[in-house]
Design an enzyme around this catalytic site. Sequence first.
Site, PDB file in Angstrom:
ATOM      1  N   ASP A 110       5.085  27.400  39.396  1.00  0.00           N
ATOM      2  CA  ASP A 110       4.287  27.724  40.585  1.00  0.00           C
ATOM      3  C   ASP A 110       4.345  29.227  40.893  1.00  0.00           C
ATOM      4  OD1 ASP A 110       2.886  25.709  41.959  1.00  0.00           O
ATOM      5  OD2 ASP A 110       4.744  24.798  42.687  1.00  0.00           O
ATOM      6  N   GLN A 116       6.480  19.809  45.124  1.00  0.00           N
ATOM      7  CA  GLN A 116       5.226  19.777  45.875  1.00  0.00           C
ATOM      8  C   GLN A 116       5.479  20.115  47.342  1.00  0.00           C
ATOM      9  OE1 GLN A 116       2.198  19.415  44.529  1.00  0.00           O
ATOM     10  NE2 GLN A 116       1.173  19.541  46.517  1.00  0.00           N
ATOM     11  N   LYS A 170      -2.638  16.754  39.358  1.00  0.00           N
ATOM     12  CA  LYS A 170      -1.802  17.478  38.401  1.00  0.00           C
ATOM     13  C   LYS A 170      -1.416  16.559  37.238  1.00  0.00           C
ATOM     14  CE  LYS A 170      -0.264  20.595  41.983  1.00  0.00           C
ATOM     15  NZ  LYS A 170       0.676  20.949  43.037  1.00  0.00           N
TER      16      LYS A 170
HETATM   17  N1  GUN Z   1       1.001  22.270  47.968  1.00  0.00           N
HETATM   18  C1  GUN Z   1      -0.287  22.699  48.033  1.00  0.00           C
HETATM   19  N2  GUN Z   1      -0.580  23.492  46.987  1.00  0.00           N
HETATM   20  C2  GUN Z   1       0.547  23.583  46.243  1.00  0.00           C
HETATM   21  C3  GUN Z   1       0.876  24.251  45.041  1.00  0.00           C
HETATM   22  O1  GUN Z   1       0.069  24.969  44.434  1.00  0.00           O
HETATM   23  N3  GUN Z   1       2.149  24.085  44.587  1.00  0.00           N
HETATM   24  C4  GUN Z   1       3.071  23.333  45.252  1.00  0.00           C
HETATM   25  N4  GUN Z   1       4.290  23.236  44.735  1.00  0.00           N
HETATM   26  N5  GUN Z   1       2.800  22.699  46.371  1.00  0.00           N
HETATM   27  C5  GUN Z   1       1.549  22.822  46.866  1.00  0.00           C
END
Ligand code: GUN
Length: 293
Positions: free
Chosen positions: A120, A97, A53
């Site tokens: 998200d 996350q 990211k």
């Molecule tokens: N953990 C695995 N995929 C994601 C995601 O798309 N967003 C978040 N916040 N955590 C994750």
Amino acid sequence: MAVIIDGKEIAAKVREELKEKVDAMVNSEKRRPCLAVILVGEDPASKIYVRNKQRACAEVGIAQELYTLAENVSQESLEYIIDSLAQRSDVDGILLQMPIPQHLDPKRALAHIPAEKDVDAFLPENIGHIMRGDYGFLPCTPAGVIELLHRYGIDPDGKECVVVGRSDIVGKPMAMMLLHENGTVTICHRHTRNLGEHTRRADILVAAAGCAKMITADMVKEGAAVIDVGMNRDGEGRLCGDVDFASVEPKASYITPVPGGVGPMTVAMLMKNTVAAAEKHILKEKKCYEQRG
Ligand code: GUN
């Protein structure tokens, strides 16, 4: 022989398009979108996701701040950090996350993220908008799937769409988004009887169950478009999807590989949501300014 859907290439295109938008925003508004990422603990997979990211942010020109919190951080401290990011006008998106350690309550923590910074689309408010089709932010993985379908000219209109998996962040919103695209949608899950009978009807089959290679050739209709959201390890520790690629590929018309299919699109859609969040903040600030005279 199926067309292999190249998620890596499409994600790169999306990032390129977003970079142009960000450059224009920096030029005209003197403001750069900013994403704050909170990582709790030492989960190795989460560290890799977060690094991906950060890389994508750098490529698109989004400023990013990473908050790395100790495994044993308290619920109160986590919420305090989210609250402080929520109040900052220069932070457009906040991402916690997942997963977070067992002693923490994810729903309580997420509730501290304002809906307009929920890039998200995990919050009930943003999920609710999906039901009505008045999209605010879309959850990144299903949004990435829809983007791939569009860019490859695969139109769900009137088609049998079968989603295997009913998670809150993939299966359920995926089904709803396919419905808004006029697909006839079936959701299958672990209690579904005769799974193959459902999947064999699918013109568009989305596998999002989190179970390595569970979709085999006998479960797929000739000429189906097969989208694999799974991210698993096989017996030898190699990354694989929910679809048994080797046996399904000759039968499908389109198929996404793992890795290099849906995965890169998830990050690209997060970038898209963050830029959209910044655009909305700029608009809101302008409105406030105008109202004040
Ligand atoms: N953990 C695995 N995929 C994601 C995601 O798309 N967003 C978040 N916040 N955590 C994750």
